[in-house]
Design a protein around this motif. Sequence first.
Motif, PDB file in Angstrom:
ATOM      1  N   VAL A 177       0.234 -26.025  36.871  1.00  0.00           N
ATOM      2  CA  VAL A 177       1.013 -26.756  35.862  1.00  0.00           C
ATOM      3  C   VAL A 177       1.034 -25.850  34.630  1.00  0.00           C
ATOM      4  CG1 VAL A 177       1.306 -28.894  34.579  1.00  0.00           C
ATOM      5  CG2 VAL A 177       0.137 -28.937  36.793  1.00  0.00           C
ATOM      6  N   ILE A 178       1.925 -24.881  34.654  1.00  0.00           N
ATOM      7  CA  ILE A 178       1.946 -23.852  33.615  1.00  0.00           C
ATOM      8  C   ILE A 178       2.750 -24.357  32.423  1.00  0.00           C
ATOM      9  CG2 ILE A 178       2.600 -21.492  33.042  1.00  0.00           C
ATOM     10  CD1 ILE A 178       2.232 -20.803  36.016  1.00  0.00           C
ATOM     11  N   GLN A 179       2.076 -24.431  31.276  1.00  0.00           N
ATOM     12  CA  GLN A 179       2.713 -24.966  30.076  1.00  0.00           C
ATOM     13  C   GLN A 179       2.993 -23.851  29.077  1.00  0.00           C
ATOM     14  OE1 GLN A 179       1.561 -28.820  28.684  1.00  0.00           O
ATOM     15  NE2 GLN A 179      -0.002 -29.001  30.264  1.00  0.00           N
ATOM     16  N   ILE A 180       4.209 -23.857  28.555  1.00  0.00           N
ATOM     17  CA  ILE A 180       4.664 -22.819  27.641  1.00  0.00           C
ATOM     18  C   ILE A 180       5.074 -23.454  26.326  1.00  0.00           C
ATOM     19  CG2 ILE A 180       6.279 -20.902  27.277  1.00  0.00           C
ATOM     20  CD1 ILE A 180       6.199 -22.464  30.684  1.00  0.00           C
ATOM     21  N   GLU A 181       4.525 -22.955  25.242  1.00  0.00           N
ATOM     22  CA  GLU A 181       4.956 -23.350  23.896  1.00  0.00           C
ATOM     23  C   GLU A 181       5.776 -22.192  23.324  1.00  0.00           C
ATOM     24  OE1 GLU A 181       4.442 -26.016  21.864  1.00  0.00           O
ATOM     25  OE2 GLU A 181       2.726 -27.112  22.694  1.00  0.00           O
ATOM     26  N   SER A 182       7.054 -22.427  23.121  1.00  0.00           N
ATOM     27  CA  SER A 182       7.885 -21.416  22.471  1.00  0.00           C
ATOM     28  C   SER A 182       7.763 -21.578  20.959  1.00  0.00           C
ATOM     29  CB  SER A 182       9.348 -21.579  22.886  1.00  0.00           C
ATOM     30  OG  SER A 182      10.164 -20.653  22.206  1.00  0.00           O
ATOM     31  N   LEU A 183       7.517 -20.479  20.265  1.00  0.00           N
ATOM     32  CA  LEU A 183       7.402 -20.503  18.802  1.00  0.00           C
ATOM     33  C   LEU A 183       8.783 -20.760  18.220  1.00  0.00           C
ATOM     34  CD1 LEU A 183       5.724 -20.055  16.224  1.00  0.00           C
ATOM     35  CD2 LEU A 183       6.220 -17.623  16.431  1.00  0.00           C
ATOM     36  N   PHE A 184       9.062 -22.039  17.938  1.00  0.00           N
ATOM     37  CA  PHE A 184      10.414 -22.411  17.506  1.00  0.00           C
ATOM     38  C   PHE A 184      10.409 -23.832  16.973  1.00  0.00           C
ATOM     39  CE2 PHE A 184      14.575 -24.329  18.188  1.00  0.00           C
ATOM     40  CZ  PHE A 184      15.391 -23.402  17.553  1.00  0.00           C
ATOM     41  N   PHE A 185      11.249 -24.079  15.978  1.00  0.00           N
ATOM     42  CA  PHE A 185      11.633 -25.430  15.576  1.00  0.00           C
ATOM     43  C   PHE A 185      13.093 -25.378  15.162  1.00  0.00           C
ATOM     44  CE2 PHE A 185       9.612 -23.412  11.888  1.00  0.00           C
ATOM     45  CZ  PHE A 185      10.587 -23.557  10.892  1.00  0.00           C
ATOM     46  N   PRO A 186      13.845 -26.465  15.327  1.00  0.00           N
ATOM     47  CA  PRO A 186      15.259 -26.441  14.973  1.00  0.00           C
ATOM     48  C   PRO A 186      15.478 -26.084  13.505  1.00  0.00           C
ATOM     49  CG  PRO A 186      14.765 -28.354  16.324  1.00  0.00           C
ATOM     50  CD  PRO A 186      13.442 -27.740  15.961  1.00  0.00           C
ATOM     51  N   HIS A 187      16.449 -25.229  13.271  1.00  0.00           N
ATOM     52  CA  HIS A 187      16.842 -24.769  11.938  1.00  0.00           C
ATOM     53  C   HIS A 187      15.756 -23.900  11.297  1.00  0.00           C
ATOM     54  CE1 HIS A 187      20.112 -27.557  12.531  1.00  0.00           C
ATOM     55  NE2 HIS A 187      19.258 -28.568  12.626  1.00  0.00           N
ATOM     56  N   CYS A 188      15.055 -23.150  12.155  1.00  0.00           N
ATOM     57  CA  CYS A 188      14.116 -22.169  11.606  1.00  0.00           C
ATOM     58  C   CYS A 188      14.905 -20.951  11.134  1.00  0.00           C
ATOM     59  CB  CYS A 188      13.067 -21.780  12.643  1.00  0.00           C
ATOM     60  SG  CYS A 188      13.698 -20.947  14.107  1.00  0.00           S
TER      61      CYS A 188
END
Length: 289
Positions: free
Chosen positions: A105-116
């Motif tokens: 169960v590979i979990q990925i957090e992309s460094l991003f938020f909307p309107h960055c």
Amino acid sequence: MPRPWMPQALKADVGDHAPCDPEFPARAIAHITADREATAEAPLDLVPFANLKGFFTGSGKGQAPHILWDPFTGAFVQFFPATSRSKAVFDAAGGTRTNRAGKVVIQIESLFFPHCRVNGKVFARLVDTPCNGWGDLHAWISSWGVPDVWPMGRPASLSRNTCPADKWRAQGGWYAHAHVPENDHVDPGSWPAFVSQPIDPPFAEPRFELFPGASFFQVGRKSLIIEEMHGRLVAEDCDRYTSSAGADVWGAGDVRSYTAWQQKLGFEGSAADGVPGRFSWDRLEVPNV
């Protein structure tokens, strides 16, 4: 044999490994860090990669994913091996073990938020970013048998769409955080398309210069490789040179500039010593000479 640790990722093992549930099919879960609330009218600067790395190895260990991915630079850091569960989704006591329900169960957090905002440009969706490194990430996850399917549909908006329990148990593939049972998040909002992996022709020349080894970088070394590296560091806004003379000779300006590049990738302290290593070199993409 797939590798528990992604070769392109910095290894920041937080320990506390625990097995997954192999009776479920292999899956990946897509997240964004969503660490700031911005709008089109009031965009905000992207949080530095090093800050999130520090969070997940510090006070945020209990929320750490497997991989933190910077889609702007292509940098990665990994906190758990693929063979362990990570902790980036809520897991209710007695219910489906959401962090473990799969052979992996590979979990990925992309460094991003909307309107960055990055280098003066604003990005509304993850897919609007360069998505640098996505090919490497996708290939590594695919090596663990995660199929290229979105059982609940590829995410296209920040909205909740909880996966039914029977489908979650039966179907592997890619899930958005917005799809995971027992959770209430709406991310990631979008995700890059799966990478077609064409077979390279035999004996194809590499596009980028292979890492020559740390011992190559000695004071006074003259090489076209160093000149091309110089150009890439300048292009990446890591120019700490005092002169462009002798661009093909390794010297103090190269050390300062390469340190800036390592820091941009999230290296800290003695790890940002200005001496190229394989990870940082591969991310720099020095043209083949």
